[in-house]
Design a protein around this motif. Structure first.
Motif, PDB file in Angstrom:
ATOM      1  N   VAL A 103       6.756  29.494  33.789  1.00  0.00           N
ATOM      2  CA  VAL A 103       8.112  30.034  33.721  1.00  0.00           C
ATOM      3  C   VAL A 103       8.087  31.308  32.889  1.00  0.00           C
ATOM      4  CG1 VAL A 103      10.483  29.614  32.978  1.00  0.00           C
ATOM      5  CG2 VAL A 103       9.129  27.736  33.931  1.00  0.00           C
ATOM      6  N   TYR A 104       8.552  32.393  33.514  1.00  0.00           N
ATOM      7  CA  TYR A 104       8.707  33.686  32.859  1.00  0.00           C
ATOM      8  C   TYR A 104      10.198  34.018  32.856  1.00  0.00           C
ATOM      9  CZ  TYR A 104       3.693  34.092  33.675  1.00  0.00           C
ATOM     10  OH  TYR A 104       2.339  33.871  33.691  1.00  0.00           O
ATOM     11  N   ASP A 105      10.570  35.085  32.216  1.00  0.00           N
ATOM     12  CA  ASP A 105      11.960  35.530  32.256  1.00  0.00           C
ATOM     13  C   ASP A 105      12.337  35.858  33.704  1.00  0.00           C
ATOM     14  OD1 ASP A 105      12.298  35.345  29.444  1.00  0.00           O
ATOM     15  OD2 ASP A 105      11.350  37.300  29.196  1.00  0.00           O
ATOM     16  N   GLN A 106      13.239  35.083  34.268  1.00  0.00           N
ATOM     17  CA  GLN A 106      13.768  35.302  35.618  1.00  0.00           C
ATOM     18  C   GLN A 106      12.752  35.117  36.742  1.00  0.00           C
ATOM     19  OE1 GLN A 106      17.145  35.764  36.097  1.00  0.00           O
ATOM     20  NE2 GLN A 106      17.190  35.372  33.900  1.00  0.00           N
ATOM     21  N   GLU A 107      11.628  34.454  36.473  1.00  0.00           N
ATOM     22  CA  GLU A 107      10.606  34.282  37.507  1.00  0.00           C
ATOM     23  C   GLU A 107       9.778  33.049  37.237  1.00  0.00           C
ATOM     24  OE1 GLU A 107       7.286  37.085  39.633  1.00  0.00           O
ATOM     25  OE2 GLU A 107       7.493  37.268  37.462  1.00  0.00           O
ATOM     26  N   ILE A 108       9.343  32.409  38.323  1.00  0.00           N
ATOM     27  CA  ILE A 108       8.418  31.283  38.230  1.00  0.00           C
ATOM     28  C   ILE A 108       7.220  31.611  39.107  1.00  0.00           C
ATOM     29  CG2 ILE A 108       8.067  28.840  38.756  1.00  0.00           C
ATOM     30  CD1 ILE A 108      11.057  28.398  38.347  1.00  0.00           C
ATOM     31  N   ARG A 109       6.037  31.363  38.579  1.00  0.00           N
ATOM     32  CA  ARG A 109       4.778  31.524  39.336  1.00  0.00           C
ATOM     33  C   ARG A 109       4.011  30.224  39.253  1.00  0.00           C
ATOM     34  NH1 ARG A 109       2.786  37.129  36.676  1.00  0.00           N
ATOM     35  NH2 ARG A 109       4.695  38.298  37.069  1.00  0.00           N
TER      36      ARG A 109
END
Length: 111
Positions: A103-109
């Motif tokens: 989980v990143y700021d405003q994004e999931i990888r």
């Protein structure tokens, strides 16, 4: 006849190797790569959000072991992540491909 037996064996081998995956569940590491604590993790099914999958909080830099308890259903699932400051975002995640979810700021990888 040999080709028919060989084809039957190949089908049994493929079917046998698929059984353990079908019997298992989607388990993965949830890694918080943000500066905020994650307080909520929900999935959307049939137009409604699930309850919170987390039984605690995931601090920045921490990992939480997730287990959905099943591997049935659609692979791509809309997923919402909520943070301690009240912010949140949602993202389409392909859980059939997930070993670790980042989980990143405003994004999931995932990998």
């Amino acid at each position: 006849m040999r080709n028919l037996i060989g084809a039957a064996v190949a089908v049994l081998v493929v079917a046998g190797s698929a059984l353990p995956a079908a019997a298992g569940s989607w388990t993965f590491g949830l890694l918080n790569n943000t500066g905020e604590t994650i307080t909520g993790f929900r999935t959307k099914e049939d137009g409604a959000w699930s309850g919170n999958w987390l039984n605690g909080k995931v601090a920045p830099g921490d990992e939480f072991e997730m287990d959905f308890g099943t591997a049935e259903g659609e692979c791509v699932v809309r997923t919402q992540v909520t943070f301690a400051d009240g912010s949140y975002f949602d993202y389409d995640v392909d859980y059939c491909q997930v070993s670790n979810l980042y989980v990143y700021d405003q994004e999931i990888r995932w990998d």
